[in-house]
Design a protein around this motif. Sequence first.
Motif, PDB file in Angstrom:
ATOM      1  N   MET A 139      39.986  37.305  40.009  1.00  0.00           N
ATOM      2  CA  MET A 139      40.247  38.388  39.008  1.00  0.00           C
ATOM      3  C   MET A 139      41.527  39.016  39.102  1.00  0.00           C
ATOM      4  O   MET A 139      41.953  40.142  38.459  1.00  0.00           O
ATOM      5  CB  MET A 139      39.127  39.627  39.451  1.00  0.00           C
ATOM      6  N   ALA A 140      42.476  38.605  40.152  1.00  0.00           N
ATOM      7  CA  ALA A 140      43.950  38.946  40.101  1.00  0.00           C
ATOM      8  C   ALA A 140      44.517  38.810  38.547  1.00  0.00           C
ATOM      9  O   ALA A 140      44.108  37.892  37.875  1.00  0.00           O
ATOM     10  CB  ALA A 140      44.582  38.113  41.266  1.00  0.00           C
ATOM     11  N   GLY A 141      45.044  39.683  38.232  1.00  0.00           N
ATOM     12  CA  GLY A 141      45.828  39.733  37.129  1.00  0.00           C
ATOM     13  C   GLY A 141      46.720  40.989  36.774  1.00  0.00           C
ATOM     14  O   GLY A 141      47.149  41.573  37.584  1.00  0.00           O
ATOM     15  N   PRO A 142      47.040  41.310  35.513  1.00  0.00           N
ATOM     16  CA  PRO A 142      47.910  42.515  35.237  1.00  0.00           C
ATOM     17  C   PRO A 142      46.921  43.807  35.546  1.00  0.00           C
ATOM     18  O   PRO A 142      45.830  43.814  35.351  1.00  0.00           O
ATOM     19  CB  PRO A 142      48.099  42.422  33.631  1.00  0.00           C
ATOM     20  N   THR A 143      47.880  44.808  35.911  1.00  0.00           N
ATOM     21  CA  THR A 143      47.257  46.131  35.778  1.00  0.00           C
ATOM     22  C   THR A 143      46.989  46.656  34.586  1.00  0.00           C
ATOM     23  O   THR A 143      47.769  46.476  33.596  1.00  0.00           O
ATOM     24  CB  THR A 143      47.953  46.885  36.682  1.00  0.00           C
ATOM     25  N   PRO A 144      46.117  47.667  34.474  1.00  0.00           N
ATOM     26  CA  PRO A 144      45.865  48.129  33.062  1.00  0.00           C
ATOM     27  C   PRO A 144      47.093  49.183  32.863  1.00  0.00           C
ATOM     28  O   PRO A 144      47.564  49.815  33.683  1.00  0.00           O
ATOM     29  CB  PRO A 144      44.450  48.770  33.043  1.00  0.00           C
ATOM     30  N   ARG A 152      48.014  43.921  28.965  1.00  0.00           N
ATOM     31  CA  ARG A 152      47.760  45.049  29.924  1.00  0.00           C
ATOM     32  C   ARG A 152      46.794  46.100  29.116  1.00  0.00           C
ATOM     33  O   ARG A 152      46.615  46.987  29.908  1.00  0.00           O
ATOM     34  CB  ARG A 152      49.220  45.792  30.326  1.00  0.00           C
ATOM     35  N   THR A 153      46.501  45.842  28.064  1.00  0.00           N
ATOM     36  CA  THR A 153      45.503  46.528  27.230  1.00  0.00           C
ATOM     37  C   THR A 153      44.204  46.134  27.189  1.00  0.00           C
ATOM     38  O   THR A 153      42.986  46.679  27.378  1.00  0.00           O
ATOM     39  CB  THR A 153      46.199  46.815  25.753  1.00  0.00           C
TER      40      THR A 153
END
Length: 149
Positions: free
Chosen positions: A14-19, A107-108
């Motif tokens: 689930m690692a990835g960009p922060t919102p 990020r959206t």
Amino acid sequence: KKKKTPPPPPPATMAGPTPLNKKTVVKKRTKKFARHQSDLFIRIRDSSWRKPKGIDGRVRRRFKGALPMPSVGYGSDKKTRNIHPNGFKSVVISNVSELEMLMMHNRTYAATVAHSVSSRARRQIVERAGQLGIRVSNAAAKLREEESA
């Protein structure tokens, strides 16, 4: 009193960009709107909202003490509408090429792999999303660890 332990960190998949949106989601109403007289009839007990149309209806005329009717005032803030608890809006993805449109909006929006996608195609989508830095909300679905023989 027992101290609550913090929740475990999310799994590595689930690692990835922060919102991007940091605004907290505030719901004006979380209860469903009950259909008029749904407490009196079993056949409509769990049915969805229907607008009362009768000429003398208390609910339609908005009398004090009557059930509340849905109106535009109950709507959510435009900035936080349709946002999941993980902070992203959801887009259903069926193949790898549909994933490309989220590249600039990672990020959206978060990708959600469609239900009908096979495990082979799903694996390709999750791999490509990792390269593009796109969050996949259901990355672990339909994936099994292959046994090494």
